[in-house]
Write a protein that holds these residues in place. Structure first.
Motif, PDB file in Angstrom:
ATOM      1  N   LEU A   1      94.943  -1.601 -33.649  1.00 41.65           N
ATOM      2  CA  LEU A   1      95.583  -2.438 -32.441  1.00 41.65           C
ATOM      3  C   LEU A   1      96.159  -1.554 -31.587  1.00 41.65           C
ATOM      4  N   ASP A   2      97.065  -0.637 -31.867  1.00 37.48           N
ATOM      5  CA  ASP A   2      97.967   0.443 -31.024  1.00 37.48           C
ATOM      6  C   ASP A   2      96.868   1.366 -30.425  1.00 37.48           C
ATOM      7  N   VAL A   3      95.770   1.688 -31.263  1.00 39.91           N
ATOM      8  CA  VAL A   3      95.205   2.760 -30.476  1.00 39.91           C
ATOM      9  C   VAL A   3      94.445   2.102 -29.397  1.00 39.91           C
ATOM     10  N   VAL A   4      93.942   0.825 -29.375  1.00 39.45           N
ATOM     11  CA  VAL A   4      92.989   0.275 -28.432  1.00 39.45           C
ATOM     12  C   VAL A   4      93.812  -0.055 -27.351  1.00 39.45           C
TER      13      VAL A   4
ATOM     14  N   VAL B   1      95.812  -9.467 -29.662  1.00 38.17           N
ATOM     15  CA  VAL B   1      96.404  -9.809 -31.143  1.00 38.17           C
ATOM     16  C   VAL B   1      95.890  -9.102 -32.345  1.00 38.17           C
ATOM     17  N   SER B   2      94.482  -8.559 -32.364  1.00 34.93           N
ATOM     18  CA  SER B   2      93.890  -8.240 -33.322  1.00 34.93           C
ATOM     19  C   SER B   2      92.927  -6.940 -32.923  1.00 34.93           C
ATOM     20  N   ALA B   3      92.845  -5.743 -33.697  1.00 34.99           N
ATOM     21  CA  ALA B   3      91.708  -4.869 -33.288  1.00 34.99           C
ATOM     22  C   ALA B   3      91.684  -4.078 -34.642  1.00 34.99           C
ATOM     23  N   ASN B   4      90.595  -4.003 -35.437  1.00 34.54           N
ATOM     24  CA  ASN B   4      90.188  -3.564 -36.552  1.00 34.54           C
ATOM     25  C   ASN B   4      88.865  -2.915 -36.703  1.00 34.54           C
ATOM     26  N   ALA B   5      88.974  -1.705 -37.498  1.00 33.82           N
ATOM     27  CA  ALA B   5      87.811  -0.850 -37.683  1.00 33.82           C
ATOM     28  C   ALA B   5      87.254  -1.536 -38.855  1.00 33.82           C
ATOM     29  N   TYR B   6      86.033  -1.154 -39.019  1.00 34.68           N
ATOM     30  CA  TYR B   6      85.477  -1.476 -40.339  1.00 34.68           C
ATOM     31  C   TYR B   6      85.478  -0.108 -41.066  1.00 34.68           C
TER      32      TYR B   6
END
Length: 313
Positions: free
Chosen positions: A151-154, A176-181
């Motif tokens: 999230l912080d990176v995005v 509110v949400s950003a996740n890498a697989y």
């Protein structure tokens, strides 16, 4: 970056696995966040498993977990995590210590748990599992895989949104949400540290199953055919009850009596990636080769390397 963290509830569950015929047995304990717990308990008690895997996370559920985390820094993991651990940890600890079982070649096995129920807060999930194990008086070494929350990176990169052509920061809604697989390597690393339970955030669904296979068989990272075979097995098993009758059933057209007792699947996987899929004999409707192909087709994966139990008898 993937991080594998160790947490110890006591001294670790006892009992080493000696594979039956060179295979590893993986069981599906859940296929989605709200899945039933009783089929997992039956597999834990009677399945003679090496690994019990709970796949509990999707794009919607990880975003919802992030919202819960914003409201409570100690939350953010799967709401059923505690109930699942309380249900299966005593069963698995008892089997590893007693040497009792239903199949002589697999008695007294150490069954390890792998789950993505950490959702938005895998470290808190790991601490919760340790707390439950201590409360129950059970030994458990817990490994936590982190690194998927970007999230912080995005926010820092502020990428252009494809649909609007504008920077993400221009969107009126709050991100509110950003996740890498993540892949299977973090799970493998945690297992190499002798974790009894491995809990992750967002990893690719089949990685929950591929990680144990990498750990057990030591597959090379460029052995693409074998890695692909293990990935297919993981994709199929993470369907849970869909693989053992859910895709077959069609109320009104193909009714299945006792559908609530269809049970969850397990697979015996060999060092070459070949697998035999099955389920406990006491459950309604055995695993069917057609179900496997339906699940594979819906996942966009061929099932040609999977054996047909009717042919292999």
């Amino acid at each position: 970056m993937t991080g594998a963290h160790g947490m110890t509830g006591a001294n670790g569950m006892t009992g080493a696995n000696s594979r039956n015929g060179g295979t590893v047995r993986l069981g599906a304990g859940a296929g989605f966040a709200g899945d039933r717990i009783d089929p997992a308990v039956e597999l834990a008690r009677h399945g003679e498993l090496d690994y019990l895997v709970f796949e509990c996370l999707g794009e919607r559920t990880v975003a919802a977990a992030q919202v819960r985390l914003l409201a409570d820094p100690s939350a953010g993991y799967d709401p059923l995590l505690a109930a699942r651990m309380r249900a299966v940890l005593p069963v698995l600890a008892g089997r590893a210590g007693s040497g009792s079982g239903t199949s002589g070649s697999r008695t007294g096995r150490r069954t390890r748990i792998v789950t993505n129920a950490g959702a938005a807060n895998p470290l808190a999930a790991g601490r919760r599992i340790v707390s439950i194990a201590r409360e129950l008086g059970l030994p458990a070494r817990v490994g936590v895989v982190t690194g998927d929350d970007v999230l912080d990176v995005v926010r820092r990169l502020d990428p252009v949104v494809w649909e609007t052509g504008e920077p993400l920061s221009a969107a009126p809604e709050e991100l509110v949400s950003a996740n890498a697989y993540l892949g299977a390597d973090g799970v493998r690393l945690a297992l190499q540290q002798d974790a009894d339970v491995v809990v992750t955030g967002r990893v690719a669904d089949p990685a929950l199953y591929l990680g144990p296979l990498l750990h057990e068989f030591g597959w090379a990272e460029d052995d693409w055919p074998t890695l692909a075979a293990g990935t297919v097995v993981g994709h199929l098993l993470e369907c849970a009850g869909q693989l053992t009758g859910g895709y077959f059933a069609d109320p009104g057209t193909k009714p299945v009596p006792g559908l609530a007792r269809l049970g969850f699947p397990f697979a015996d996987v060999g060092a070459d990636g070949g697998a035999r899929l099955s389920k406990l004999p006491r459950q309604r409707r055995p695993a069917d080769h057609a179900d496997v192909h339906r699940a594979a087709a819906l996942r966009g994966r061929p099932a040609g390397r999977l054996s047909d139990p009717r042919r292999d008898r």
